[in-house]
Design a protein around this motif. Structure first.
Motif, PDB file in Angstrom:
ATOM      1  N   PRO A 292     -53.397-132.143 -79.900  1.00  0.00           N
ATOM      2  CA  PRO A 292     -52.368-131.430 -80.646  1.00  0.00           C
ATOM      3  C   PRO A 292     -51.413-132.406 -81.316  1.00  0.00           C
ATOM      4  O   PRO A 292     -51.228-133.537 -80.854  1.00  0.00           O
ATOM      5  CB  PRO A 292     -51.647-130.622 -79.554  1.00  0.00           C
ATOM      6  N   GLU A 293     -50.824-131.972 -82.403  1.00  0.00           N
ATOM      7  CA  GLU A 293     -49.836-132.793 -83.090  1.00  0.00           C
ATOM      8  C   GLU A 293     -48.685-131.893 -83.543  1.00  0.00           C
ATOM      9  O   GLU A 293     -48.826-130.670 -83.609  1.00  0.00           O
ATOM     10  CB  GLU A 293     -50.465-133.506 -84.292  1.00  0.00           C
ATOM     11  N   SER A 294     -47.551-132.508 -83.815  1.00  0.00           N
ATOM     12  CA  SER A 294     -46.419-131.753 -84.351  1.00  0.00           C
ATOM     13  C   SER A 294     -46.763-131.317 -85.764  1.00  0.00           C
ATOM     14  O   SER A 294     -47.123-132.137 -86.615  1.00  0.00           O
ATOM     15  CB  SER A 294     -45.154-132.620 -84.365  1.00  0.00           C
ATOM     16  N   LEU A 295     -46.669-130.024 -86.013  1.00  0.00           N
ATOM     17  CA  LEU A 295     -47.023-129.460 -87.312  1.00  0.00           C
ATOM     18  C   LEU A 295     -45.862-128.644 -87.860  1.00  0.00           C
ATOM     19  O   LEU A 295     -45.105-128.033 -87.092  1.00  0.00           O
ATOM     20  CB  LEU A 295     -48.258-128.567 -87.190  1.00  0.00           C
ATOM     21  N   CYS A 296     -45.747-128.622 -89.162  1.00  0.00           N
ATOM     22  CA  CYS A 296     -44.757-127.792 -89.849  1.00  0.00           C
ATOM     23  C   CYS A 296     -45.466-127.009 -90.944  1.00  0.00           C
ATOM     24  O   CYS A 296     -45.853-127.563 -91.973  1.00  0.00           O
ATOM     25  CB  CYS A 296     -43.653-128.662 -90.445  1.00  0.00           C
ATOM     26  N   PHE A 297     -45.682-125.726 -90.694  1.00  0.00           N
ATOM     27  CA  PHE A 297     -46.235-124.835 -91.707  1.00  0.00           C
ATOM     28  C   PHE A 297     -45.056-124.259 -92.489  1.00  0.00           C
ATOM     29  O   PHE A 297     -44.156-123.638 -91.886  1.00  0.00           O
ATOM     30  CB  PHE A 297     -47.022-123.706 -91.047  1.00  0.00           C
ATOM     31  N   HIS A 298     -45.043-124.417 -93.787  1.00  0.00           N
ATOM     32  CA  HIS A 298     -43.853-123.988 -94.536  1.00  0.00           C
ATOM     33  C   HIS A 298     -44.229-123.518 -95.938  1.00  0.00           C
ATOM     34  O   HIS A 298     -45.368-123.654 -96.386  1.00  0.00           O
ATOM     35  CB  HIS A 298     -42.814-125.111 -94.597  1.00  0.00           C
ATOM     36  N   HIS A 299     -43.246-122.932 -96.615  1.00  0.00           N
ATOM     37  CA  HIS A 299     -43.336-122.474 -98.005  1.00  0.00           C
ATOM     38  C   HIS A 299     -44.231-121.247 -98.187  1.00  0.00           C
ATOM     39  O   HIS A 299     -44.562-120.895 -99.322  1.00  0.00           O
ATOM     40  CB  HIS A 299     -43.849-123.590 -98.936  1.00  0.00           C
ATOM     41  N   GLY A 300     -44.614-120.585 -97.105  1.00  0.00           N
ATOM     42  CA  GLY A 300     -45.478-119.412 -97.239  1.00  0.00           C
ATOM     43  C   GLY A 300     -44.826-118.169 -96.669  1.00  0.00           C
ATOM     44  O   GLY A 300     -43.836-118.232 -95.928  1.00  0.00           O
ATOM     45  N   GLN A 301     -45.362-117.018 -97.052  1.00  0.00           N
ATOM     46  CA  GLN A 301     -44.974-115.768 -96.401  1.00  0.00           C
ATOM     47  C   GLN A 301     -45.412-115.848 -94.938  1.00  0.00           C
ATOM     48  O   GLN A 301     -46.510-116.311 -94.634  1.00  0.00           O
ATOM     49  CB  GLN A 301     -45.673-114.599 -97.092  1.00  0.00           C
ATOM     50  N   LEU A 302     -44.543-115.413 -94.035  1.00  0.00           N
ATOM     51  CA  LEU A 302     -44.846-115.450 -92.604  1.00  0.00           C
ATOM     52  C   LEU A 302     -45.047-114.033 -92.085  1.00  0.00           C
ATOM     53  O   LEU A 302     -44.153-113.186 -92.193  1.00  0.00           O
ATOM     54  CB  LEU A 302     -43.711-116.131 -91.841  1.00  0.00           C
ATOM     55  N   ILE A 303     -46.223-113.773 -91.521  1.00  0.00           N
ATOM     56  CA  ILE A 303     -46.496-112.534 -90.791  1.00  0.00           C
ATOM     57  C   ILE A 303     -46.781-112.942 -89.357  1.00  0.00           C
ATOM     58  O   ILE A 303     -47.816-113.568 -89.069  1.00  0.00           O
ATOM     59  CB  ILE A 303     -47.688-111.776 -91.401  1.00  0.00           C
TER      60      ILE A 303
END
Length: 425
Positions: A2-13
């Motif tokens: 695992p790694e630190s991830l940042c999911f961004h700039h998208g619609q979140l459901i």
């Protein structure tokens, strides 16, 4: 890892049922857990986390398919071809299907016949890439029932692409059902699969035929109550109405297929807290596959398609808890999320269909404390879809449009590119 991830700039459901967040962020840590899921304007600093840009797309929980058969190809190969395969070849085929399923955005599956706890361990230990696995290993049926692959002349198919007789248990009394259950529990299964009715692909019966008796299924349920800790659930293959009724009054946790479900059975399901897994994907015919299918199978399926859809639509309208399941193996693998569109065809909203494939599936599997929604503290199973999942839910069924997949914080698909795990053994 695992790694630190940042999911961004998208619609979140996030799968909880809350309204979508137009500009969402999901942060994960190196332990493979979510640390934040919510609007960008409330997100903590992501630091040196790897950025996953979801611009123009949707950030979603990893999906859950509650009914697959990994060892069946879904291609309706000729029996002679399937029977000629060596077991090690079949295992490698299954590994490929698991990877296809994972890259399609499905991060957890429940295999209801054919896959052993050994394959579950291979995925968990990282020997192969695939969704998190729960398995029933074998299936319980009666003589002449859904998984008795003995032809009228007495010739038995011990193993092929779609007959797994070596793993199944033919039981004809409550005591035999208990013994088979004990053997499966001993092998380390996650769920007990029973046949409460006949089936479309059966050699000797029809979907309206009853399968195991109420006494036999109740004996299995009682046996499972003898073990310390969590009671293993029962999943019932149940297509015709009488068998569905029998299964529900016997304590099963899920009705698989459920094409003949009526208003009374639906209320029984709701009152008992059970789930319906309608596997609508099995009602879609590929013209090439139809040519290869046995004529009797085609006859049964054509006779059930319209009334099955009508009954499932009524169950959705009545408020049944519906979890996504495809019966992949009876049909193709890697197209699992097409099921979302089929649910919408029968009256579900896109938002509700997404919950069927995330939160509700996790509740059925009793894993909702760790997966199924994007919330802090849960495992970082995250999917990015390159479109608007509400406005274009059918696009989720195209694996090419699943741009990113993370399972327990490990990014296995990055902008459409597979990132294999590298092990030293």
């Amino acid at each position: 890892m695992p790694e630190s991830l940042c999911f961004h700039h998208g619609q979140l459901i996030d799968g909880t049922g809350r309204e979508p967040v137009p500009d969402g962020v999901v942060l994960t840590d190196t332990d493979g857990h979510i640390t934040y899921a919510g609007p960008a304007d409330g997100a903590p600093d992501a630091g040196d986390a790897r950025r996953v840009d979801a611009a123009g797309g949707t950030i979603l929980p990893g999906f859950i398919d509650c009914h697959v058969h990994v060892f069946a190809s879904g291609r309706w190969e000729p029996l002679a071809v399937a029977m000629a395969k060596f077991d090690d070849y079949r295992h490698l085929e299954a590994a490929v299907r698991l990877r296809q399923t994972l890259l399609a955005g499905v991060t957890t599956v429940r295999d209801l016949g054919g896959t052993t706890p050994g394959m579950r361990r291979a995925v968990a230990d990282g020997l192969i890439d695939g969704p998190r696995l729960l398995v029933s290993h074998g299936i319980l049926s009666h003589t002449g029932g859904h998984v008795d692959w003995t032809f009228p002349n007495g010739q038995a198919v011990e193993r092929s692409d779609y007959a797994i007789s070596a793993l199944n248990h033919i039981v004809d009394s409550p005591q035999e059902a208990v013994v088979a259950t004990r053997q499966l529990v001993r092998s380390g299964v996650d769920v007990i699969k029973v046949c409460a009715t006949g089936g479309m692909g059966s050699v000797s019966d029809d979907p309206d035929d009853q399968g195991l008796t109420v006494e036999e299924m109740r004996a299995i349920h009682a046996e499972l109550g003898r073990y310390h800790g969590r009671r293993l659930p029962i999943a019932a293959h149940a297509q015709g109405r009488r068998g569905i009724h029998n299964a529900l009054i016997s304590g099963v946790r899920s009705i698989e297929h459920g094409y003949g479900i009526g208003e009374e059975e639906c209320q029984l399901l709701i009152d008992s807290g059970a789930f319906l897994v309608p596997t609508l994907s099995t009602m879609v015919f590929d013209p090439e596959d139809q040519q290869r299918m046995p004529a009797d199978y085609v006859r049964k399926k054509l006779g059930w398609i319209e009334r099955g859809r009508e009954n499932i639509a009524n169950a959705i309208d009545q408020g049944a808890s519906v979890a996504l399941g495809t019966d992949a193996g009876a049909g193709p693998h890697g197209l699992n999320l097409r099921e979302l569109g089929y649910l919408c065809d029968l009256g579900m909203t896109p938002h509700a269909a997404i919950q069927s494939g995330t939160r509700v599936g996790a509740e059925l599997l009793e894993l909702d404390d760790s997966i199924g929604t994007l919330e802090a503290g849960k495992l970082a199973d995250v999917v990015v879809y390159d479109g608007d999942a509400i406005a274009d839910i059918r696009g989720l069924g195209d694996a090419e449009r699943i741009s990113h997949v993370a399972t327990s914080g490990r990014l296995v698909k990055d902008a459409g590119t597979y990132r294999p795990r590298v092990l030293s053994i």
